[in-house]
Write an enzyme that holds these catalytic residues in place. Sequence first.
Site, PDB file in Angstrom:
ATOM      1  N   MET A  79      47.098  69.590  48.641  1.00  0.00           N
ATOM      2  CA  MET A  79      47.526  70.678  47.727  1.00  0.00           C
ATOM      3  C   MET A  79      46.679  71.261  46.522  1.00  0.00           C
ATOM      4  O   MET A  79      45.731  70.593  46.296  1.00  0.00           O
ATOM      5  CB  MET A  79      48.914  70.200  47.031  1.00  0.00           C
ATOM      6  CG  MET A  79      50.150  69.842  48.226  1.00  0.00           C
ATOM      7  SD  MET A  79      51.764  69.418  47.209  1.00  0.00           S
ATOM      8  CE  MET A  79      52.228  70.858  46.790  1.00  0.00           C
ATOM      9  N   ASP A 235      51.011  68.048  51.521  1.00  0.00           N
ATOM     10  CA  ASP A 235      50.949  66.745  52.053  1.00  0.00           C
ATOM     11  C   ASP A 235      52.105  65.697  51.865  1.00  0.00           C
ATOM     12  O   ASP A 235      52.522  65.036  52.598  1.00  0.00           O
ATOM     13  CB  ASP A 235      49.711  66.163  51.755  1.00  0.00           C
ATOM     14  CG  ASP A 235      49.567  66.060  50.206  1.00  0.00           C
ATOM     15  OD1 ASP A 235      50.135  66.471  49.498  1.00  0.00           O
ATOM     16  OD2 ASP A 235      48.110  65.466  49.816  1.00  0.00           O
TER      17      ASP A 235
END
EC number: 2.7.1.17
Length: 481
Positions: A79, A235
């Site tokens: 991210m 994720d």
Amino acid sequence: MYLGIDLGTSGVKALLIANDQTVIASATAPMTVSRPHPGWSEQAPADWIAATETALDALRRDHAAGLSAVRGIGLSGQMHGATLLDGADEPLRPCILWNDTRSHAQAARLDADPRFRALSGNIVFPGFTAPKLVWVRENEPDIFARVAKVLLPKDYLRLWLSGEHACDMSDAAGTSWLDVGKRAWSGELLDATGMTAAQMPRLVEGTDASGTLRPELAARWGMTGPVIVAGGAGDNAASAIGTGTIAAGEAFVSLGTSGVLFAANERYLPNPESAVHTFCHALPGRWHQMGVILSAAAALDWWAGIARVAPAELMAELGDSLEAPSAVSFLPYLSGERTPHNDADIRGAFIGLSHDHDRALLTRAVLDGVAFALKDCQEALKVAGTQLKAVTAVGGGSRGRLWLKAIATALDLPVVVPAQGETGAALGAARLGLIAATGADPETVCLPPETQATIEPVADLRGAYDEAYGRYRALYCALKA
């Protein structure tokens, strides 16, 4: 068949599953991180494509029949990374990654603007995307002036795969530009950083179809018929889909490069003062909270590099029995820390060393230090209104049973160990690809894995762990004094 592609920090993983979610095959390709200055962390977007190509080429070589039947692709990824593109969709510079702390001063300025916490539901951390763009504006103005689009890492893969500029809600929530409660870009927050809505990708839910695979890429890997590319997830939200952590009260602990204590929520519950992240989940109408530490398995990898042995060898030296923490404390702040400190400048330390301490004792200190950092996250979640009853273990570090015993004892929570098989972000991405391509009910797709074992806290050591955690907390305060 359905394909999950997980773009991590250290590599790309491609996972192929059947209609019944049986894992058919997987392939990985490694990547490296560039650290040109202290506190910096970058990757070239071209490396993500090259690693994905390597992984998919391996799948085609060994499982061509399965790959040819793919109908949906889901994406997950690291991210917060700032991937800056010009008007021709070419990267303007290396991507500034999630664990890059160069923009700590810019983050502090944005966080002082009350609109950011009010609308995004979170502290503006240096690792988030928005302060990185302010840093670029102030330090690389020529590049900033040419930014046509800002994409998160996995969404750059989406652009390559489908030609679409799109981002799912869970990943967008980590930018500091999303109104997380409304699940929409905030014009106020964009304007406050010199950005516009036109520079943002369109928003989709993780279960939505965001586009279709380019015909030339489908032909390269022998895929027939249209292949849907799902919205996907950041994720951690993807890992939650992989572990079935989707209902309120369900939680997991992740021991990857970073460490995460993740709790699913059925409503938006912001509490930025706790430094807990409050993000959209990968499923529509759901959110999640998580405490994040920047070095988990990365701390063990660092110590293994110093000791010049593999992490597995260090773990093997310890055996299977958990011992009380020693007088040596390890603070795992190798890249600063997020929850609960929001401190980009703090650094790690061994404290309490003496002549009679050996390598094994220091390894135990590293494991306990990460466990105590996760305990900090648990305490922050309590402040944010979330009580945990148990956690499921995911991530590469979760294969170390002794480490899980330390975490269970530090948190005073059972740690559920899934049965052998995939449970991580790549599986979550593949599940999202399945849902987007078929319209299947997420509740029937996102089921938890079978349990291999449940690790209970070691009752006789609870007092010793509480005492050691108290020392750990005091040491942080002493370092900051």
